[in-house]
Write a protein that holds these residues in place. Structure first.
Motif, short mmCIF file in Angstrom:
data_model
loop_
_atom_site.label_atom_id
_atom_site.label_comp_id
_atom_site.label_asym_id
_atom_site.label_seq_id
_atom_site.Cartn_x
_atom_site.Cartn_y
_atom_site.Cartn_z
N SER A 1 38.69 44.72 43.91
CA SER A 1 38.41 46.00 43.26
C SER A 1 37.08 46.57 43.72
O SER A 1 36.95 47.77 43.96
N ASP B 1 44.98 50.94 41.74
CA ASP B 1 45.28 51.84 40.61
C ASP B 1 46.76 52.22 40.55
O ASP B 1 47.10 53.35 40.16
N ARG B 2 47.63 51.28 40.89
CA ARG B 2 49.06 51.52 40.79
C ARG B 2 49.74 50.40 40.00
O ARG B 2 50.68 49.76 40.47
N LYS C 1 39.54 43.67 36.75
CA LYS C 1 39.55 44.83 37.63
C LYS C 1 38.56 45.89 37.16
O LYS C 1 37.78 46.45 37.93
N LEU C 2 38.58 46.18 35.88
CA LEU C 2 37.71 47.23 35.33
C LEU C 2 36.24 46.89 35.52
O LEU C 2 35.44 47.74 35.90
N PHE D 1 44.38 52.22 30.99
CA PHE D 1 44.64 51.59 32.28
C PHE D 1 45.52 50.35 32.14
O PHE D 1 46.37 50.07 32.99
#
Length: 490
Positions: free
Chosen positions: A286, A366-367, A72-73, A226
């Motif tokens: 993402s 982002d949850r 994701k990052l 995160f």
């Protein structure tokens, strides 16, 4: 090369799925060899399995969820930021892993009194081999982080070849040094360590950016902040996936637990194969969300969901149709009782994969905390139902418990995704769940392999009749997998 995101996604899913399926076949071959190796008895095999189990736990425990968060990052980051994240993940995580490895080796070497702590005799058998644990988990940590980085960078071909090479090397080394060479437990463990290291080196050399490690603690801490909810979720899943077997042993005895573990081998194969669809899913989703393309993100989610549901349930019905000869061929007639719960366990895995796609979507939104809270409740439900149903229904109670818990997780995470504004196609999803329910009831009522085959055909027929999946989705899958397509992005 692919002309659109769908082809890149499909090709990534295929490469990941094929490589993991190959590794699972190799794992079966390794299992056959080590359980029949001339220099290994059951105690040696048990110690080896415990070492791998402890290494897996330490791999998760010292990595802080980074291997889950990296796709994701990296998928949402600009090129310069991607380079910084990868370099920090290699350098800072390397320091942490090596420090933990040194602490374990120090405790093992200079505090022999630890040998007397376990009351279980198995603890005394395991202690002399604990020096193998640090290199196993360090190599595993580096390997998993590089695999995650390649997924985030859309380098699925390199990732797949690394997995295939590692699995092939495991089989070759164990065949040569343990099966033919009559090596013992240490030799077996070193064969696995060599395969882990080779996989890391191959995938490390394939990294397009960030191959020079740095101690960029600021970038590393940012990634860890995160990933912390995902870290808790990884630990929770690790314990949860094994705790049901412990409850079976406690309520029903070790012999039934052994049968239950055999039944879980098939869901594990299905889980890892379906789970590879998630490898290209998170970085692509993402990237879309980072660009504000929510409609395209919803289409990608529904496409991935449809494929996982269709092929997952297809796999369940196919395996159930031939489950008796499969168990006899891969194991022995002594484990035929596993067929009583195999279908339920595989259905539960399909629901868990669906929940996993929703969970990855929540991560991309982002949850990640919503995923963790949902899975905590799922674990509580599963443990409670197992305690209530295992004494009454036996192994069937374990299958029901896992199915209900996984279904709860899928429903709750779907609700969260819709509440956050992504349009899940509930009509399509409802159709496919209904078709599976109808086919499942027919398979159970019929009870024989021919009736199960009819249930399989019925599921496929109903799915195609109601365009779930739509033929164009399968055509897109086929187009994405044509030879020569997508090599640049793979």
């Amino acid at each position: 090369m692919p002309t659109n995101r769908t082809q890149r996604f499909m090709r990534g899913a295929f490469l990941s799925g094929a490589s993991v399926f190959f590794s699972m076949v190799a794992l079966l071959a390794v299992g056959k060899m080590i359980t029949n190796a001339p220099a290994l008895d059951q105690a040696d095999v048990g110690v080896f399995m415990l070492l791998l189990l402890c290494a897996d736990f330490l791999n998760i425990a010292n990595n802080f969820g980074l291997w889950v968060a990296l796709p994701k990052l990296l998928g949402a980051a600009e090129p310069d930021r991607q380079r910084r994240i990868v370099r920090a993940a290699l350098g800072c995580q390397g320091v942490i892993s090596l420090a933990l490895a040194a602490a374990i080796l120090t405790a093992w070497r200079f505090f022999p009194g630890l040998r007397s702590l376990p009351d279980n005799p198995d603890g005394h058998t395991l202690f002399p081999y604990l020096w193998l644990l640090p290199p196993l988990f360090v190599a595993g940590t580096f390997r998993d982080n590089v695999m995650a980085a390649l997924a985030g960078l859309n380098r699925y071909g390199a990732r797949a070849w690394g997995i295939v090479a590692s699995a092939s090397l495991q089989v070759a080394l164990i065949l040569a040094f343990v099966w033919w060479g009559q090596g013992g437990l240490v030799t077996l463990s070193l064969c696995m360590l060599t395969a882990y290291g080779a996989a890391f080196l191959l995938m490390y050399m394939a990294l397009p950016v960030g191959r020079i490690p740095t101690l960029d603690w600021k970038a590393y801490r940012s990634s860890i902040r995160f990933s912390l909810p995902l870290y808790a979720n990884s630990l929770l899943n690790f314990f949860f996936q094994r705790f049901d077997s412990l409850m079976v042993a406690a309520f029903l005895g070790l012999d039934r637990a052994a049968v239950y573990e055999i039944a879980k081998r098939f869901p594990m194969l299905l889980s890892r194969t379906l789970g590879t669809l998630q490898v290209p899913f998170l970085p692509n989703l993402s990237e879309l969300l980072a660009r504000g393309q929510r409609a395209a993100a919803a289409r990608l989610l529904n496409q991935a969901l449809m494929l996982s549901v269709f092929f997952g349930y297809l796999g369940v019905l196919l395996v159930v149709t031939v489950q008796e000869p499969l168990v006899v061929f891969l194991f022995s007639p002594e484990y035929l009782d596993a067929t009583a719960v195999m279908g339920l366990l595989m259905t539960a895995i399909c629901l868990a994969v669906q929940a996993g796609l929703m969970g990855l979507t929540l991560i991309a939104l982002d949850r990640p905390g919503l995923v963790t809270r949902t899975n905590v409740i799922m674990a509580v439900i599963a443990v409670g139902l197992n305690a209530a149903l295992l004494p009454r229904l036996g192994l069937l109670g374990g299958g029901i418990s896992l199915t209900v818990a996984a279904g709860f997780s899928a429903v709750m995470q779907t609700i969260h995704v819709r509440r956050l504004g992504l349009a899940v196609d509930l009509l399509m999803l409802g159709k496919m769940q209904t078709f599976m329910a109808v086919a499942g009831v027919l398979a159970v009522i019929g009870g024989t392999p021919p009736w199960r085959g009819v249930a399989l055909v019925l599921f496929v027929g109903l799915s195609f009749s109601f365009n779930a999946p739509h033929p164009r989705e399968l055509l897109a899958l086929g187009a994405a997998l044509l030879p020569g397509r997508g090599r640049r992005n793979a």
